[in-house]
Structure formats: C-alpha cells, structure tokens
Scaffold this active site. Structure first.
Site, PDB file in Angstrom:
ATOM      1  N   ARG A   1      12.958  50.712  46.771  1.00  0.00           N
ATOM      2  CA  ARG A   1      13.375  51.906  46.047  1.00  0.00           C
ATOM      3  C   ARG A   1      12.594  52.081  44.765  1.00  0.00           C
ATOM      4  O   ARG A   1      12.284  51.110  44.069  1.00  0.00           O
ATOM      5  CB  ARG A   1      14.870  51.895  45.761  1.00  0.00           C
ATOM      6  CG  ARG A   1      15.376  51.107  44.552  1.00  0.00           C
ATOM      7  CD  ARG A   1      15.484  49.597  44.701  1.00  0.00           C
ATOM      8  NE  ARG A   1      15.999  49.109  45.943  1.00  0.00           N
ATOM      9  CZ  ARG A   1      17.283  48.962  46.239  1.00  0.00           C
ATOM     10  NH1 ARG A   1      18.183  49.193  45.338  1.00  0.00           N
ATOM     11  NH2 ARG A   1      17.650  48.513  47.417  1.00  0.00           N
TER      12      ARG A   1
ATOM     13  N   GLY B   1      11.140  50.162  41.826  1.00  0.00           N
ATOM     14  CA  GLY B   1       9.897  49.552  42.284  1.00  0.00           C
ATOM     15  C   GLY B   1      10.139  48.158  42.833  1.00  0.00           C
ATOM     16  O   GLY B   1       9.391  47.228  42.535  1.00  0.00           O
ATOM     17  N   HIS B   2      11.214  48.020  43.619  1.00  0.00           N
ATOM     18  CA  HIS B   2      11.559  46.731  44.203  1.00  0.00           C
ATOM     19  C   HIS B   2      12.512  46.935  45.377  1.00  0.00           C
ATOM     20  O   HIS B   2      12.987  48.034  45.621  1.00  0.00           O
ATOM     21  CB  HIS B   2      12.208  45.814  43.157  1.00  0.00           C
ATOM     22  CG  HIS B   2      13.498  46.338  42.617  1.00  0.00           C
ATOM     23  ND1 HIS B   2      13.558  47.095  41.466  1.00  0.00           N
ATOM     24  CD2 HIS B   2      14.759  46.236  43.069  1.00  0.00           C
ATOM     25  CE1 HIS B   2      14.812  47.426  41.238  1.00  0.00           C
ATOM     26  NE2 HIS B   2      15.577  46.915  42.201  1.00  0.00           N
ATOM     27  N   ALA B   3      12.776  45.847  46.079  1.00  0.00           N
ATOM     28  CA  ALA B   3      13.791  45.799  47.137  1.00  0.00           C
ATOM     29  C   ALA B   3      14.685  44.599  46.864  1.00  0.00           C
ATOM     30  O   ALA B   3      14.294  43.681  46.136  1.00  0.00           O
ATOM     31  CB  ALA B   3      13.139  45.673  48.514  1.00  0.00           C
TER      32      ALA B   3
END
Length: 138
Positions: free
Chosen positions: A99, A52-54
C-alpha cells in the site's frame, strides 16, 4: 461481516444529526478483526507519500477522517486506486498487500485501525523483497 477479497471498501454507520454527524466503527461488526492499535497521519506536506510497504500479518482499515487522499493497493499482479474522502467509509486492507498513500489534500487526516501492535518484523519495506516474499507464499 463477509469480506469478498483481500481489500474492499467498508461503509460505516453514519448517524445524521443537525448538531453534527457521527460515525462509529466496532470490531466484530464493521471491523473484521480485533483492534490492537490505532494511529493517524496528518500535516503531510504537498507531494509526499506515506505507506510504501506491506504487512505479513497485520490487517488494517484506513479512513480519511478529514480531507482526502488516494490509497494505491498492489497484490503483486494488479493495482487498484481508492480515493478516500468520506469519514464514514473505510478501506479494509488484508495482510500481504502493498500500500501507498498519496495525493493528500490540505488538512487531510488518515486514521488507521490495525489488527496488531507495531512490530518491525511484520513490515516489508522494499518492493523487490515484497515480490520475493509473495513468490515464497505460493
């Protein structure tokens, strides 16, 4: 090793042996960056998501060393889902890709090879901020 995009599946060498199989991942051979950090997630409760981040600069290779899970990749325009369930296959994820990992099977272990040490400043944890960051990068 040539990479055709910002993410792609990597087939790692699989050495078959009746005593048990072996897979290897070597930087500058199968892994397109120097490995600075290795971490893994496990015992993920049913229905939970990870990621839940990049990352602004960090590249990663994600491997399902046991069990299976889905990796959803988002570049701000399109999304792709990869079902990882082979310990001899990794998913290269370049910098700047959102992602999310979900749908973990019981006993799944997710191993990540990362190009950078942990730095909180490298993370974009809000999807709205991610889209703004992408717009600034163009």
């Amino acid at each position: 090793m040539p990479f055709s995009g910002r993410y792609q599946l990597i087939n790692l060498p699989k050495i078959i042996d009746p005593r048990g199989n072996l897979t290897v991942a070597e930087q500058s051979r199968q892994i397109p960056f120097n490995i600075e950090r290795v971490y893994w997630t496990y015992d993920v409760p049913s229905g939970e998501c990870r990621g839940g981040h990049a990352h602004k600069t960090c590249e990663e290779v994600i491997i399902a060393v046991s069990g299976s899970f889905d990796v959803i990749l988002d570049d701000g325009v399109s999304r792709s889902t990869y079902h990882l369930n082979h310990p001899y296959q990794g998913l290269y994820v370049g910098k700047g890709i959102w992602r999310t990992l979900e749908d973990f099977s019981s006993g799944a272990v997710c191993l990540v090879l990362a190009s950078h040490l942990f730095e909180e400043e490298d993370y974009i944890r809000d999807y709205g901020d991610y889209l703004k960051w992408l717009a600034c990068m163009k």
